[in-house]
Design an enzyme around this catalytic site. Sequence first.
Site, PDB file in Angstrom:
ATOM      1  CE  LYS A 100      87.299 149.022  30.708  1.00  0.00           C
ATOM      2  NZ  LYS A 100      87.842 149.985  31.647  1.00  0.00           N
TER       3      LYS A 100
ATOM      4  N   GLY B 238      93.002 140.537  27.897  1.00  0.00           N
ATOM      5  CA  GLY B 238      92.568 141.779  28.514  1.00  0.00           C
ATOM      6  C   GLY B 238      93.139 142.915  27.694  1.00  0.00           C
TER       7      GLY B 238
ATOM      8  CB  CYS C 262      94.605 155.103  38.844  1.00  0.00           C
ATOM      9  SG  CYS C 262      94.410 155.580  37.117  1.00  0.00           S
TER      10      CYS C 262
ATOM     11  CB  THR D 114      91.750 152.416  37.971  1.00  0.00           C
ATOM     12  OG1 THR D 114      92.765 152.598  36.997  1.00  0.00           O
ATOM     13  CG2 THR D 114      91.587 150.942  38.279  1.00  0.00           C
TER      14      THR D 114
ATOM     15  CB  SER E  38      94.642 154.797  33.087  1.00  0.00           C
ATOM     16  OG  SER E  38      94.160 155.066  31.796  1.00  0.00           O
TER      17      SER E  38
ATOM     18  CB  SER F 237      90.197 151.148  42.015  1.00  0.00           C
ATOM     19  OG  SER F 237      89.976 150.655  43.317  1.00  0.00           O
TER      20      SER F 237
ATOM     21  CB  THR G  28      90.863 149.679  31.223  1.00  0.00           C
ATOM     22  OG1 THR G  28      90.111 148.906  32.037  1.00  0.00           O
ATOM     23  CG2 THR G  28      91.960 148.957  30.639  1.00  0.00           C
TER      24      THR G  28
END
Length: 179
Positions: A41, A53, A167, A170, A132, A164, A7
Amino acid sequence: MGQFHATTIVAVRRSENDICIGGDGQVTMGEKTIMKQKAKKVRKIYKNSVITGFAGSVSDAFTLTEKFEKKLEEHAGNLKRAAVALAQTWRSDRAMRNLEALMVAADKESLLLISGNGEVIEPDEDFIAIGSGGNYAYAAANALFKHTDMSAEEIVREALNIASSICVYTNDNISVEKL
């Protein structure tokens, strides 16, 4: 089984009435396998007055969230006291010491990072990112926070979208909670 990468979490606090934490939905096993795309999450706890989170092992994070909610109950909802109590327990309890997760928590007064090393960190800025893609999301949140009038939720969503796009751990299945 391989190592799970879990995440990216972003938290932004614009004011006591504009607080948001969001996370992506991807859980990855090893270097190449997406195990889940819509994991949630982030959640509200303690009478819907605290948002959390987590990044790291999902089962460990659920355990931590449950323990954190108990600490909030013990400390009458005082986020900082509950966070310190959780960090102390996390560091000293033999079973908890092996939990692999980081937690971000926010209420109307505070934004905190809680780790298993016994750290409770209140960032200098009113935003934080972990996981991450945390560095990418942090850089995006930093720019958006300082150079736009976007709301906390808008910053969280856009920072996660930017992360996103960079990565591989993500994705853009974003869930948010706000106070």
